[in-house]
Design an enzyme around this catalytic site. Structure first.
Site, PDB file in Angstrom:
ATOM      1  N   TYR A  63      -4.921 -74.569 -25.833  1.00  0.00           N
ATOM      2  CA  TYR A  63      -4.315 -75.891 -25.625  1.00  0.00           C
ATOM      3  C   TYR A  63      -4.180 -76.108 -24.129  1.00  0.00           C
ATOM      4  O   TYR A  63      -3.366 -75.457 -23.467  1.00  0.00           O
ATOM      5  CB  TYR A  63      -2.962 -75.928 -26.341  1.00  0.00           C
ATOM      6  CG  TYR A  63      -2.149 -77.188 -26.167  1.00  0.00           C
ATOM      7  CD1 TYR A  63      -2.700 -78.368 -25.701  1.00  0.00           C
ATOM      8  CD2 TYR A  63      -0.788 -77.189 -26.484  1.00  0.00           C
ATOM      9  CE1 TYR A  63      -1.945 -79.514 -25.545  1.00  0.00           C
ATOM     10  CE2 TYR A  63      -0.017 -78.323 -26.345  1.00  0.00           C
ATOM     11  CZ  TYR A  63      -0.596 -79.480 -25.861  1.00  0.00           C
ATOM     12  OH  TYR A  63       0.171 -80.611 -25.707  1.00  0.00           O
ATOM     13  N   LYS A 119      -7.888 -77.726 -27.619  1.00  0.00           N
ATOM     14  CA  LYS A 119      -7.298 -79.057 -27.566  1.00  0.00           C
ATOM     15  C   LYS A 119      -7.228 -79.446 -26.099  1.00  0.00           C
ATOM     16  O   LYS A 119      -6.544 -78.792 -25.299  1.00  0.00           O
ATOM     17  CB  LYS A 119      -5.901 -79.076 -28.182  1.00  0.00           C
ATOM     18  CG  LYS A 119      -5.199 -80.430 -28.023  1.00  0.00           C
ATOM     19  CD  LYS A 119      -3.748 -80.380 -28.448  1.00  0.00           C
ATOM     20  CE  LYS A 119      -3.043 -81.705 -28.154  1.00  0.00           C
ATOM     21  NZ  LYS A 119      -1.590 -81.674 -28.491  1.00  0.00           N
TER      22      LYS A 119
END
Length: 319
Positions: A142, A171
């Site tokens: 992330y 992400k």
């Protein structure tokens, strides 16, 4: 955990839930369950808890673990479950990742360690440690440099992707769209990539992206889910209609620091009991409330209705 063995099936809109709190500041698990049910009913293909929108830095490890278990139990195998398990400390990250694995997570989102500003080699070692500790669990990096003050370089992620079979995707929450493209180029078409930037969700699909982990899903899950479905089906006219239509709602999310505006709105609409946030955030100001109402009216067509008799009704009543 039905998708753990084949994370390539984790696609579409994954809703990064905010963490609802009661008026006295405790985690509101009843509201959290209601949120999960609402997300599933409105087309989200997965749910997450513990990312930036979830205020993880303002919660204890025990609170985060309890929220992971609550969401896992409510979601069951109906949709994918991708909890955020990262923190600024490696032992806590490993502990929460183990809890998520035991709770049945399909994959975990591990944020870059914030505040310390590690080098790229430090980031490589960090993610390698998590991957080696949980070889059977899909790991999704992330990258959110505006919150963590460190950027996971495309070359570093590509190295991790090559070296660890269970590091399956990323992400990307950066407005540098070249970054998205460089990751895809270096890793190849099989890498899984989700956008965390609301207005880059649609463009990512054109690059071969996997879906979205968009805070907008907290107030408009149906629109976000339909945007993915339309783009994936090649219905670009419908996808663009949704993309431009939700602009006021995206602005709404950031009237003040996310997730305060979304929490206040959803408490007003009756999905959760209260719009509380924890320090250092503050509840939505009076001026912010005026602006949120204006933007909600502008984007009202794309706001997802709450049930007439929701599982949780706020003290303010339904909007």
């Amino acid at each position: 955990m039905q998708l753990r063995s084949d994370p390539s099936r984790i696609r579409g809109s994954i809703a990064p839930l905010f963490t609802p709190f009661t008026e006295d500041g405790a985690v509101d698990h009843d509201s959290l369950r209601a949120m999960v049910r609402w997300q599933i009913a409105n087309g989200s293909r997965g749910v997450s808890i513990g990312g930036s929108t979830g205020e993880p830095g303002a919660q204890s490890g025990d609170e985060r673990a309890a929220a992971i278990r609550t969401v896992a139990a409510e979601a069951g195998d109906r949709v994918a479950f991708l909890p955020g398990t990262g923190s600024a400390a490696l032992p806590e990250t490993l502990e929460l990742t183990g809890i998520a694995q035991d709770a049945g997570a399909d994959a975990v989102l591990v944020v870059t360690p914030y505040y310390a500003r590690p080098t790229q080699e430090g980031l490589y070692n960090w993610y390698s440690t998590v991957a080696q500790e949980f070889p059977e669990l899909p790991i999704i990096a992330y990258n959110v440099p505006t919150r963590t003050a460190v950027d996971l370089a495309p070359e570093t992620f590509a190295r991790l992707y090559r070296d660890h079979d269970n590091i399956v995707g990323i992400k990307e929450t950066t407005k540098d769209f070249e970054h998205f493209s460089r990751v895809m180029h270096l890793c190849g078409k099989d890498v899984l990539m989700w956008s965390g930037i609301e207005l880059l969700c649609l463009p990512l699909i054109a690059l071969g992206g996997t879906g979205f982990v968009s805070a907008l899903a907290n107030i408009a899950p149906a629109a976000v889910a339909q945007l993915y479905e339309a783009a994936s089906a090649g219905d670009w006219e419908r996808a663009r209609e949704l993309h431009y239509g939700v602009h006021p709602l995206v602005d709404l999310l950031f009237v003040e620091t996310n997730p305060a505006p979304a929490k206040w709105l959803m408490a007003e609409r009756g999905l959760i009991r209260a719009g509380q946030v924890r320090p250092p955030l503050v509840p939505l100001t009076d001026q912010g409330r005026v602006r949120v109402r204006e933007l909600a009216e502008q984007g009202g067509k794309y706001l997802t209705p709450v049930p007439e008799q929701p599982a949780v009704v706020s003290e303010q009543g339904l909007a």
